[in-house]
Design a protein around this motif. Structure first.
Motif, PDB file in Angstrom:
ATOM      1  N   ASN A   1      19.169  42.142  29.260  1.00 17.43           N
ATOM      2  CA  ASN A   1      18.298  41.505  30.251  1.00 17.43           C
ATOM      3  C   ASN A   1      18.512  42.116  31.629  1.00 17.43           C
ATOM      4  OD1 ASN A   1      17.407  39.799  28.237  1.00 17.43           O
ATOM      5  ND2 ASN A   1      18.635  38.047  28.908  1.00 17.43           N
ATOM      6  N   PHE A   2      19.789  42.261  31.989  1.00 19.70           N
ATOM      7  CA  PHE A   2      20.095  42.780  33.320  1.00 19.70           C
ATOM      8  C   PHE A   2      19.614  44.223  33.481  1.00 19.70           C
ATOM      9  CE2 PHE A   2      22.828  45.341  36.028  1.00 19.70           C
ATOM     10  CZ  PHE A   2      22.647  44.702  37.243  1.00 19.70           C
ATOM     11  N   LEU A   3      19.919  45.069  32.498  1.00 24.14           N
ATOM     12  CA  LEU A   3      19.550  46.477  32.615  1.00 24.14           C
ATOM     13  C   LEU A   3      18.033  46.645  32.696  1.00 24.14           C
ATOM     14  CD1 LEU A   3      22.085  48.143  30.148  1.00 24.14           C
ATOM     15  CD2 LEU A   3      22.171  48.076  32.654  1.00 24.14           C
ATOM     16  N   TYR A   4      17.316  45.824  31.957  1.00 25.31           N
ATOM     17  CA  TYR A   4      15.857  45.892  32.022  1.00 25.31           C
ATOM     18  C   TYR A   4      15.350  45.448  33.392  1.00 25.31           C
ATOM     19  CZ  TYR A   4      11.008  44.449  31.485  1.00 25.31           C
ATOM     20  OH  TYR A   4       9.668  44.271  31.683  1.00 25.31           O
ATOM     21  N   LEU A   5      15.809  44.293  33.865  1.00 27.93           N
ATOM     22  CA  LEU A   5      15.339  43.771  35.141  1.00 27.93           C
ATOM     23  C   LEU A   5      15.830  44.609  36.317  1.00 27.93           C
ATOM     24  CD1 LEU A   5      15.877  39.958  34.451  1.00 27.93           C
ATOM     25  CD2 LEU A   5      13.697  41.190  34.548  1.00 27.93           C
TER      26      LEU A   5
ATOM     27  N   PHE B   1      32.150  44.164  38.173  1.00 23.03           N
ATOM     28  CA  PHE B   1      32.924  42.932  38.318  1.00 23.03           C
ATOM     29  C   PHE B   1      34.375  43.262  38.641  1.00 23.03           C
ATOM     30  CE2 PHE B   1      29.508  42.464  35.385  1.00 23.03           C
ATOM     31  CZ  PHE B   1      28.961  41.209  35.605  1.00 23.03           C
ATOM     32  N   ILE B   2      34.948  42.554  39.600  1.00 21.10           N
ATOM     33  CA  ILE B   2      36.367  42.678  39.914  1.00 21.10           C
ATOM     34  C   ILE B   2      36.945  41.282  40.128  1.00 21.10           C
ATOM     35  CG2 ILE B   2      38.099  43.516  41.560  1.00 21.10           C
ATOM     36  CD1 ILE B   2      36.307  45.857  42.184  1.00 21.10           C
ATOM     37  N   PHE B   3      38.064  40.994  39.457  1.00 20.10           N
ATOM     38  CA  PHE B   3      38.766  39.725  39.647  1.00 20.10           C
ATOM     39  C   PHE B   3      39.828  39.881  40.722  1.00 20.10           C
ATOM     40  CE2 PHE B   3      36.913  39.206  35.495  1.00 20.10           C
ATOM     41  CZ  PHE B   3      36.591  37.855  35.434  1.00 20.10           C
ATOM     42  N   LEU B   4      40.129  38.770  41.416  1.00 20.92           N
ATOM     43  CA  LEU B   4      41.131  38.764  42.471  1.00 20.92           C
ATOM     44  C   LEU B   4      42.089  37.598  42.274  1.00 20.92           C
ATOM     45  CD1 LEU B   4      38.013  39.041  43.834  1.00 20.92           C
ATOM     46  CD2 LEU B   4      39.375  39.724  45.790  1.00 20.92           C
ATOM     47  N   LYS B   5      43.310  37.787  42.735  1.00 20.91           N
ATOM     48  CA  LYS B   5      44.287  36.701  42.768  1.00 20.91           C
ATOM     49  C   LYS B   5      44.957  36.705  44.138  1.00 20.91           C
ATOM     50  CE  LYS B   5      48.491  34.889  40.531  1.00 20.91           C
ATOM     51  NZ  LYS B   5      49.459  35.083  39.419  1.00 20.91           N
ATOM     52  N   LEU B   6      45.135  35.511  44.696  1.00 19.41           N
ATOM     53  CA  LEU B   6      45.763  35.370  46.005  1.00 19.41           C
ATOM     54  C   LEU B   6      46.817  34.276  45.946  1.00 19.41           C
ATOM     55  CD1 LEU B   6      45.749  35.894  49.172  1.00 19.41           C
ATOM     56  CD2 LEU B   6      44.133  33.992  49.275  1.00 19.41           C
TER      57      LEU B   6
ATOM     58  N   GLU C   1      38.086  47.384  37.511  1.00 16.96           N
ATOM     59  CA  GLU C   1      36.652  47.121  37.695  1.00 16.96           C
ATOM     60  C   GLU C   1      35.942  47.217  36.349  1.00 16.96           C
ATOM     61  OE1 GLU C   1      32.839  48.889  40.221  1.00 16.96           O
ATOM     62  OE2 GLU C   1      34.887  49.235  40.915  1.00 16.96           O
ATOM     63  N   PHE C   2      35.123  46.221  36.055  1.00 21.09           N
ATOM     64  CA  PHE C   2      34.342  46.200  34.824  1.00 21.09           C
ATOM     65  C   PHE C   2      32.883  46.495  35.160  1.00 21.09           C
ATOM     66  CE2 PHE C   2      37.954  43.337  34.339  1.00 21.09           C
ATOM     67  CZ  PHE C   2      38.559  43.871  33.216  1.00 21.09           C
ATOM     68  N   SER C   3      32.227  47.265  34.295  1.00 19.27           N
ATOM     69  CA  SER C   3      30.883  47.741  34.613  1.00 19.27           C
ATOM     70  C   SER C   3      29.931  47.607  33.424  1.00 19.27           C
ATOM     71  CB  SER C   3      30.947  49.208  35.047  1.00 19.27           C
ATOM     72  OG  SER C   3      29.654  49.751  35.194  1.00 19.27           O
ATOM     73  N   LEU C   4      28.697  47.229  33.727  1.00 19.66           N
ATOM     74  CA  LEU C   4      27.654  47.167  32.704  1.00 19.66           C
ATOM     75  C   LEU C   4      26.985  48.521  32.508  1.00 19.66           C
ATOM     76  CD1 LEU C   4      25.836  43.759  33.340  1.00 19.66           C
ATOM     77  CD2 LEU C   4      27.689  44.312  31.774  1.00 19.66           C
ATOM     78  N   MET C   5      27.402  49.523  33.272  1.00 27.23           N
ATOM     79  CA  MET C   5      26.787  50.836  33.167  1.00 27.23           C
ATOM     80  C   MET C   5      27.484  51.702  32.113  1.00 27.23           C
ATOM     81  SD  MET C   5      24.786  49.758  35.343  1.00 27.23           S
ATOM     82  CE  MET C   5      23.616  51.111  35.264  1.00 27.23           C
TER      83      MET C   5
ATOM     84  N   HIS D   1      35.054  41.640  28.281  1.00 28.82           N
ATOM     85  CA  HIS D   1      36.294  41.477  29.043  1.00 28.82           C
ATOM     86  C   HIS D   1      36.135  40.410  30.125  1.00 28.82           C
ATOM     87  CE1 HIS D   1      38.032  45.044  27.179  1.00 28.82           C
ATOM     88  NE2 HIS D   1      36.929  45.696  27.460  1.00 28.82           N
ATOM     89  N   VAL D   2      34.997  40.410  30.795  1.00 23.71           N
ATOM     90  CA  VAL D   2      34.760  39.445  31.872  1.00 23.71           C
ATOM     91  C   VAL D   2      34.806  38.016  31.335  1.00 23.71           C
ATOM     92  CG1 VAL D   2      33.092  38.609  33.576  1.00 23.71           C
ATOM     93  CG2 VAL D   2      33.423  41.070  33.264  1.00 23.71           C
TER      94      VAL D   2
END
Length: 208
Positions: free
Chosen positions: A54-58, A164-169, A182-186, A194-195
């Motif tokens: 859906n995302f890649l099409y839109l 996508f990138i997760f963070l911890k503080l 970094e996670f990527s849909l590309m 993974h996300v």
């Protein structure tokens, strides 16, 4: 008179300097994004494959921030269980942060805020597709310093829909933060697997 500045104007350098943040160098600081992750069911994998299609099409046309939320973020948060008890879900929550060194006041709005028993457990700073995550990371860290329970760690996720990138503080003693890979849909593979695993792991591990 206290000077008020928008958080969107702050760089990562500004955030680290204003709030005395340090990037953790020890990999054991943020194991939640790669250790003890749950397995996904076949139906979950199929749903994630559909979200990616859906995302890649839109995304062939520019996607606005609201579309990124609707097409990618909303189904991910739903599948991770953040729309169900015991979580309390709030959107566009206001955050106000004061830097201790010079009394400057920084204001901004967080895009998605997930609460559980008054504990800020996940922030999502959503940006338009194609927008670099660099500025989103700085904004997310600034918002995360406003965690009302500084004795507990706070987690974040920044995304532009395709990355996508997760963070911890943590703010005990020395304020520290760390980023996930970094996670990527590309990619040919679907990094949404993974996300979702990380989101589900955070949800289960932070319920108390």
């Amino acid at each position: 008179m206290v000077q008020s500045l928008p958080i969107s104007n702050l760089s990562l350098y500004d955030i680290k300097a204003k709030f005395d943040l340090r990037e953790a160098q020890d990999e054991s600081f943020f194991p939640e994004w790669y250790q003890e992750l749950p397995e996904l069911t076949e139906s979950e994998q199929q749903a994630l494959d559909q979200i990616k299609r859906n995302f890649l099409y839109l995304n062939e046309s520019p996607l606005a921030e609201v579309a990124v939320k609707m097409v990618v973020l909303s189904p991910l948060l739903s599948m991770a269980g953040f729309y169900q008890p015991p979580f309390r879900f709030s959107t566009e929550a206001s955050v106000q942060i004061t830097a201790e060194d010079d009394g400057q006041l920084f204001r901004g709005r967080i895009d998605v805020l997930v609460l559980q028993e008054r504990f800020w457990i996940l922030t999502v700073e959503s940006k338009e597709a194609g927008f670099s995550l660099k500025q989103a990371i700085a904004q997310a860290l600034a918002y995360m310093t406003g965690n009302p329970y500084p004795e507990r760690p706070v987690f974040g996720l920044v995304t532009n829909g395709s990355h996508f990138i997760f963070l911890k503080l943590t703010q005990r003693e020395i304020p520290q933060y760390a980023l996930s890979d970094e996670f990527s849909l590309m990619k040919r593979s679907n990094d949404l697997y993974h996300v979702l695993k990380i989101l589900k792991h955070l949800g289960k591990s932070l319920v108390f």
